[in-house]
Design an enzyme around this catalytic site. Structure first.
Site, PDB file in Angstrom:
ATOM      1  N   LEU A  15     -51.088  24.432 125.451  1.00 14.10           N
ATOM      2  CA  LEU A  15     -50.951  23.125 126.092  1.00 14.10           C
ATOM      3  C   LEU A  15     -49.592  22.948 126.765  1.00 14.10           C
ATOM      4  O   LEU A  15     -49.499  22.572 127.939  1.00 14.10           O
ATOM      5  CB  LEU A  15     -51.172  22.024 125.056  1.00 14.10           C
ATOM      6  CG  LEU A  15     -50.875  20.594 125.496  1.00 14.10           C
ATOM      7  CD1 LEU A  15     -51.779  20.186 126.648  1.00 14.10           C
ATOM      8  CD2 LEU A  15     -51.018  19.630 124.332  1.00 14.10           C
ATOM      9  N   GLN A 115     -57.891  20.413 123.306  1.00 15.38           N
ATOM     10  CA  GLN A 115     -57.302  21.477 124.111  1.00 15.38           C
ATOM     11  C   GLN A 115     -58.382  22.378 124.697  1.00 15.38           C
ATOM     12  O   GLN A 115     -58.174  22.996 125.746  1.00 15.38           O
ATOM     13  CB  GLN A 115     -56.297  22.276 123.281  1.00 15.38           C
ATOM     14  CG  GLN A 115     -55.008  21.503 123.052  1.00 15.38           C
ATOM     15  CD  GLN A 115     -53.984  22.237 122.210  1.00 15.38           C
ATOM     16  OE1 GLN A 115     -53.555  21.740 121.186  1.00 15.38           O
ATOM     17  NE2 GLN A 115     -53.597  23.416 122.629  1.00 15.38           N
ATOM     18  N   TYR A 218     -59.050   8.272 109.108  1.00 16.25           N
ATOM     19  CA  TYR A 218     -58.230   8.700 107.978  1.00 16.25           C
ATOM     20  C   TYR A 218     -59.029   8.495 106.694  1.00 16.25           C
ATOM     21  O   TYR A 218     -59.625   7.436 106.479  1.00 16.25           O
ATOM     22  CB  TYR A 218     -56.929   7.895 107.904  1.00 16.25           C
ATOM     23  CG  TYR A 218     -55.944   8.220 108.986  1.00 16.25           C
ATOM     24  CD1 TYR A 218     -55.216   9.398 108.963  1.00 16.25           C
ATOM     25  CD2 TYR A 218     -55.738   7.347 110.056  1.00 16.25           C
ATOM     26  CE1 TYR A 218     -54.319   9.712 109.970  1.00 16.25           C
ATOM     27  CE2 TYR A 218     -54.840   7.638 111.062  1.00 16.25           C
ATOM     28  CZ  TYR A 218     -54.133   8.824 111.010  1.00 16.25           C
ATOM     29  OH  TYR A 218     -53.241   9.126 112.003  1.00 16.25           O
TER      30      TYR A 218
END
Length: 540
Positions: A15, A115, A218
Site C-alpha cells: 500500500l 488492499q 469489536y
C-alpha cells in the site's frame, strides 16, 4: 550482474510503496519499486481509508476508481460497534455511519476498501504514469553513501542479482522489513503486547447481522477480545483475536503460538455467539500487535515511510492511512529537490513534520486498543482520545518550510470543523465554483504551490507570478470571490483561511498552508517571493 540507475528506489510495493510510486509518478519522478511478493495483496488488510487519504488519491485523479473498488467489496457508510458477540448484546456504538457528521469537512468520503481491492488500482495508475515496478525481488543489502544509495536486489525466482544506484531511497518495506535495521534506526513506544492472529473464514453470518450494516465489529466478550470484518454477501469474513481465555481459564495474549484449526473454529463461533454454525477456515495469519515508532525517519539519503516508520494496532484504522500521508509528504519534496526547484534542506522537513504526527497517531491507536480491547494493559498515562476528524484532517506541521504568522500555541491538532487556515495545517476545504462546476479549494492544488487570495486580492497575482519566475518555480494564483478565478457562493473562504478580503495564503504542493498575509502588503512580490523561497528552503 546488471546495474540499474534511478533517481529514487522504493523498497516495498504494498500500500505505502505503491502510493509512493503513484505520487512520485504524478510529479514526473523516475523511480523503481522493488517488492518481494509476486504481486499485489492477497489478504484483505487495511480496509479503512480516511478522508485525507481519499483526498490524496483524488488529487491524482483516482477518487472515482478507488470509491468504485470500495463499493465492489463492501456496503459503504457502515457502523462501528462493540458487542459481546455478534449475535449477542450491543455494548457501544462508536459510529452509526462512518461519514455521519464529517461529510462537509472534505470533498472525499471515508470508505472501506481492502488492499486486495485498492492495490491493483494504485499499481495500474503508477505504471501508466511511468513508475517501474519489479515484483518477486528483494533488497539483499542497502548502503547509503554521500553521493547516493546502492542496493543489491535479488530476483527471488531466478536468484539473479542486480545493483541499483539511486540518488534517494524510500523504505516502505513494512514492520518486518530489513532496511530500518540495516540503517541502525531504533524504535520507541509501547512495544509488542499481543501475539495475535487473523482468521479468514467462510460461514453464513447473515442471520446474526440482523440487517445491520456493520463495517467493524469489536468483540469484547468474556472469553475473547478482537474484531470482525465481513464480506459484502455476509458469507465470509475475518476475525482478529488479540486476547482470549485458554483451556485452563487464564487470560492470554499468546494467541498465535499454538492456535490449531480447531481453536480457530472455536474462536470464530465464540465471537459470533453461534456455537453450532458451520465454519470453514481458509487461512490464518499470525502477527504482533504493537505500538511504536522509529526514532528517526531519515538516514542520509534513505527515508522511512509506513509501517517501518510507525507500527500501531488496528484500532482506529490509522496505520495504512498514516503511511499514505508519509508518502504524499515526501514525494513532492523529492521531486522539487531532484530537479533543483528546492534546496536539499527541504528533505529535512520530512522527519520534522511526519515524525511527531506518526508518534501522536500511534498513541491514539494505542489508547483505543487499551480502552476498547485490553484495559489490563493499564490506562494510566494514556494520551486522551482525540476525535478521528482531528487525527485525519487536523494534524499540524512545524518545520523550516512553514512560516508561522503568530505565537505558537503548541497545539498538535486543529479541529477541521473550525479551520483557521494558519500555516502548518491542511488547506481548508471550501466549496467553490469555476465555470459553473462545483469543486473544492483542494481541487485547485494540482502539482505546484498555489497562492489563494481574497476577493480584493487582484494585486497579488502579477507580483506573485513575477516572483515565482525569478525563482524559476511554477506557482498558480487563485483569487476567490466575486470577479475572481473561482466563485465563493457560500462566502466561507476568507473565514476558513483566516484572511481579510485582500489577504493571501500560500499553499504547498501537498496541500499544506505554508504562509499567509491577513491583509494586503506594500510589496506583494517581495512578500510572496520570500515566502516561496523559504517554503522551498532556498535563498531569496
Amino acid at each position: 550482474m546488471r546495474h540499474v540507475e534511478t533517481p529514487v528506489l522504493v523498497v516495498g510495493g504494498s500500500l505505502v510503496g505503491l502510493s509512493t510510486s503513484l505520487f512520485l509518478a504524478h510529479h514526473g519522478v523516475e523511480h523503481l519499486v522493488v517488492e518481494r511478493h509476486p504481486g499485489t495483496a492477497i489478504h484483505p488488510r487495511a480496509a479503512f481509508l480516511m478522508q485525507r487519504t481519499v483526498e490524496l488519491y483524488r488529487g491524482v485523479g483516482l477518487q472515482e476508481e478507488v470509491v468504485a473498488a470500495a463499493e465492489r467489496e463492501f456496503a459503504q457508510n457502515g457502523a462501528i460497534v462493540a458487542v459481546d458477540s455478534l449475535g449477542g448484546r450491543e455494548l457501544q456504538w462508536f459510529f452509526e455511519n462512518i461519514n455521519a457528521g464529517v461529510e462537509h469537512l472534505s470533498p472525499s468520503p471515508r470508505i472501506f476498501v481492502t488492499q486486495i481491492g485498492l492495490e491493483p488500482v494504485l499499481r495500474a495508475r503508477a505504471a501508466e504514469l511511468g513508475g517501474q515496478l519489479r515484483y518477486s525481488c528483494e533488497v539483499v543489502s542497502l548502503r547509503a553513501e554521500e553521493a547516493g544509495v546502492t542496493a543489491v536486489v535479488r530476483d527471488r525466482g531466478t536468484g539473479e542479482e542486480s545493483t541499483v544506484h539511486a540518488a534517494y531511497a524510500v523504505a516502505a518495506d513494512g514492520v518486518r522489513g530489513a532496511v530500518r535495521g540495516q540503517l541502525g534506526i531504533g524504535t520507541a513506544g509501547h512495544g509488542t503486547f499481543s501475539d495475535s492472529i487473523t482468521i479468514y473464514f467462510r460461514g453464513d453470518v447473515r442471520p446474526l447481522l440482523r440487517g445491520r450494516n456493520l463495517s467493524v465489529v469489536y468483540v469484547v466478550g468474556p472469553r475473547l477480545q478482537g474484531f470482525f470484518r465481513f464480506s459484502f454477501d455476509g458469507r465470509s469474513g475475518f476475525l482478529v483475536v488479540n486476547t482470549a481465555v485458554d483451556g485452563d481459564g487464564r487470560r492470554t495474549t499468546a494467541i498465535g503460538q499454538n492456535a490449531t484449526e480447531a481453536d480457530c473454529v472455536r474462536y470464530v463461533r465464540e465471537a459470533l455467539g453461534a456455537p453450532d454454525l458451520p465454519v470453514e477456515i481458509e487461512d490464518v495469519q499470525r502477527w504482533n500487535a504493537a505500538a511504536e515508532w522509529a526514532e528517526r525517519l531519515r538516514a542520509g539519503r534513505v527515508f522511512l515511510a509506513g509501517d517501518c516508520a510507525h507500527v500501531m494496532p488496528p484500532t482506529g484504522g490509522y496505520g495504512g492511512n498514516t503511511g499514505v500521508h508519509d508518502a504524499h509528504n515526501l514525494a513532492w519534496k523529492l521531486a522539487y529537490v531532484l530537479d533543483g526547484r528546492a534546496g536539499t534542506e527541504l528533505l529535512d522537513t520530512y522527519e520534522a513534520e511526519r515524525l511527531p504526527v506518526g508518534r501522536l497517531t500511534v498513541e491514539q491507536a494505542y489508547t483505543r486498543y487499551v480502552t476498547r480491547l485490553d484495559p489490563g494493559l493499564g490506562t494510566d498515562g494514556l494520551d486522551p482520545v482525540v476525535d478521528d476528524a482531528l487525527i485525519d484532517l487536523g494534524y499540524r506541521y512545524r518545520s523550516r518550510s512553514i512560516l508561522e504568522d503568530g505565537p505558537d500555541d503548541g497545539a498538535a491538532w486543529e479541529d477541521p470543523r473550525a479551520p483557521s487556515g494558519r500555516p502548518g495545517v491542511r488547506c481548508p476545504h471550501v466549496s467553490v465554483r469555476r465555470a459553473g462546476t462545483e469543486l473544492s479549494t483542494l481541487d485547485v492544488i494540482c502539482r505546484d504551490a498555489v497562492l489563494f487570495t481574497g476577493p480584493d486580492g487582484a494585486a497579488w497575482a502579477p507580483a506573485a507570478v513575477a516572483a515565482a519566475e525569478r525563482l524559476g518555480v511554477p506557482l498558480d494564483v487563485c483569487r476567490v470571490g466575486d470577479g475572481g478565478d473561482v466563485a465563493d457562493p457560500g462566502g466561507g473562504f476568507t473565514t476558513a483561511f483566516g484572511l481579510g478580503p485582500g489577504g493571501a495564503a500560500l499553499v504547498r504542493p501537498d496541500g499544506v498552508v505554508a504562509w499567509r498575509a491577513h491583509d494586503p502588503v506594500a510589496d506583494p512580490g517581495a512578500a510572496v517571493g520570500a515566502a516561496l523561497a523559504r517554503t522551498l528552503c532556498r535563498p531569496w
